[in-house]
Design an enzyme around this catalytic site. Structure first.
Site, PDB file in Angstrom:
ATOM      1  CG  ASN A  10     -26.700  13.714 -47.366  1.00  0.00           C
ATOM      2  OD1 ASN A  10     -27.549  13.055 -46.759  1.00  0.00           O
ATOM      3  ND2 ASN A  10     -26.183  14.838 -46.884  1.00  0.00           N
ATOM      4  CD1 TRP A  11     -30.403   9.633 -51.473  1.00  0.00           C
ATOM      5  CD2 TRP A  11     -31.798   8.076 -50.665  1.00  0.00           C
ATOM      6  NE1 TRP A  11     -30.447   8.596 -52.370  1.00  0.00           N
ATOM      7  CE2 TRP A  11     -31.289   7.620 -51.898  1.00  0.00           C
ATOM      8  CE3 TRP A  11     -32.699   7.256 -49.965  1.00  0.00           C
ATOM      9  CZ2 TRP A  11     -31.654   6.390 -52.451  1.00  0.00           C
ATOM     10  CZ3 TRP A  11     -33.056   6.028 -50.510  1.00  0.00           C
ATOM     11  CH2 TRP A  11     -32.542   5.606 -51.744  1.00  0.00           C
ATOM     12  CE  LYS A  12     -28.420  17.440 -47.879  1.00  0.00           C
ATOM     13  NZ  LYS A  12     -28.254  18.887 -48.040  1.00  0.00           N
ATOM     14  CG  HIS A  95     -24.132  17.365 -44.010  1.00  0.00           C
ATOM     15  ND1 HIS A  95     -24.941  18.478 -43.939  1.00  0.00           N
ATOM     16  CD2 HIS A  95     -24.026  17.053 -45.316  1.00  0.00           C
ATOM     17  CE1 HIS A  95     -25.308  18.816 -45.167  1.00  0.00           C
ATOM     18  NE2 HIS A  95     -24.761  17.966 -46.021  1.00  0.00           N
ATOM     19  CD  GLU A  97     -28.231  19.862 -44.528  1.00  0.00           C
ATOM     20  OE1 GLU A  97     -28.585  18.678 -44.381  1.00  0.00           O
ATOM     21  OE2 GLU A  97     -28.145  20.407 -45.651  1.00  0.00           O
ATOM     22  CD  GLU A 167     -21.393  18.393 -48.572  1.00  0.00           C
ATOM     23  OE1 GLU A 167     -21.986  17.956 -49.549  1.00  0.00           O
ATOM     24  OE2 GLU A 167     -21.855  18.342 -47.417  1.00  0.00           O
ATOM     25  N   GLY A 173     -27.821  23.052 -51.537  1.00  0.00           N
ATOM     26  CA  GLY A 173     -29.263  23.175 -51.723  1.00  0.00           C
ATOM     27  C   GLY A 173     -29.694  24.534 -52.251  1.00  0.00           C
ATOM     28  CB  SER A 213     -25.873  23.120 -56.134  1.00  0.00           C
ATOM     29  OG  SER A 213     -26.649  23.676 -55.098  1.00  0.00           O
ATOM     30  N   GLY A 235     -29.740  17.010 -53.307  1.00  0.00           N
ATOM     31  CA  GLY A 235     -30.942  17.098 -54.140  1.00  0.00           C
ATOM     32  C   GLY A 235     -30.948  16.221 -55.376  1.00  0.00           C
TER      33      GLY A 235
HETATM   34  P1  PGA Z   1     -27.065  19.504 -52.436  1.00  0.00           P
HETATM   35  O1  PGA Z   1     -26.574  18.929 -51.006  1.00  0.00           O
HETATM   36  O2  PGA Z   1     -26.462  18.638 -53.488  1.00  0.00           O
HETATM   37  O3  PGA Z   1     -28.564  19.424 -52.379  1.00  0.00           O
HETATM   38  O4  PGA Z   1     -26.566  20.923 -52.509  1.00  0.00           O
HETATM   39  C1  PGA Z   1     -25.266  18.484 -50.827  1.00  0.00           C
HETATM   40  C2  PGA Z   1     -25.079  18.036 -49.381  1.00  0.00           C
HETATM   41  O5  PGA Z   1     -25.553  18.722 -48.475  1.00  0.00           O
HETATM   42  O6  PGA Z   1     -24.440  16.999 -49.124  1.00  0.00           O
END
Ligand code: PGA
Length: 252
Positions: A10-12, A95, A97, A167, A173, A213, A235
């Site tokens: 997931n490059w966001k 997600h 977010e 998640e 993150g 993470s 990340g």
């Molecule tokens: P992260 O993000 O690996 O940076 O913790 C995971 C995600 O939000 O899909």
């Protein structure tokens, strides 16, 4: 039952188109375990260009979000056909977010799930609890409620096509990761709930990914848990070498 192993990136909201192409190229130049399904979810502006680039048969593209309408006056949104025609076959739904910053509810996410399935996109459906819920000990109940409120109206056949990503929000993150035991506890609870909903056979075929993470240093231990079928990686997926190591960290 042999379940798919999936490493999803997931490059966001990261990378320009040029940077995204370079990152994809760098990743494809590395040796990637062909038994792992690799799903790259770049920003939607990048999907079409990436779909034209050479890659292994085990590599797929996904969108990070989708609006639950076929078309129309929804300025700024992406329809399932747009995603499909750009070359993606997966879509991330719900997600944390999106849930947090855009107030996406379980019921609204069910609409997205419906449209994604109607258009043959494979949904990566996310669930997760915040730190307060984890600390209060209600994490399992919280996740089951999230899934229940989104999954209730679907047929067994539909749910059999979904990929789930657990998640924990406190691990996204933050550098903090759920321990392999914490991940396994939740994944097992999710699979038990799915077994009640759709029967054991279908539940045993649904991949459940861990996200939060994931790094080369912790991936094999987490992916080695019985009910963990891979990861959704933020990340660490922005670095080709790190993500290749994660892709290659399934033990079987
Ligand atoms: P992260 O993000 O690996 O940076 O913790 C995971 C995600 O939000 O899909």
């Amino acid at each position: 039952m042999e379940r798919k192993k999936i490493a999803a990136a997931n490059w966001k909201m990261n990378t320009t188109v040029e940077e995204g192409i370079a990152l994809f190229k760098d990743l494809m130049a590395l040796e990637l375990d062909a038994r792992t399904e690799v799903v790259i979810c770049p920003p939607s502006t990048h999907i079409y260009s990436l779909s034209k680039m050479p890659c292994g048969k085990n590599v797929f593209l996904g969108a990070q979000n989708m609006y639950p309408k076929e078309k129309g006056a929804y300025t700024g949104e992406l329809s399932p056909t747009m995603i499909q025609s750009s070359g993606a076959t997966y879509v991330i739904i719900g997600h944390s977010e999106r849930r947090e910053y855009f107030n996406e509810s379980n019921v609204f996410l069910a609409e997205k799930l419906r449209l994604a399935l109607n258009y043959g996109l494979t949904p990566i459906f996310c669930c997760g609890e915040g730190l307060d819920i984890r600390t209060s000990g209600n994490h399992v109940a919280h996740i089951i409620t999230q899934l229940k409120e989104s999954f209730d109206e679907f047929s067994n056949e539909d749910l059999g096509k979904v990929v789930i990503a657990y998640e924990p929000i406190w691990a996204i993150g933050t550098g903090e990761t759920a321990s392999p035991q914490q991940a396994q506890e939740m994944h097992k609870a999710i699979r038990d709930y799915l077994a009640q909903l759709v029967g054991e056979e279908i539940a045993n075929g649904i991949p459940i990914l861990y996200g939060g993470s994931v790094k080369p240093a912790n991936a094999s231990e987490i992916f080695g848990q019985e009910d963990v079928d891979g990861g959704l990686v933020g990340g660490a997926s922005l670095d080709a070498r790190s993500f290749s190591q994660i892709i290659n960290s399934f033990s079987s």
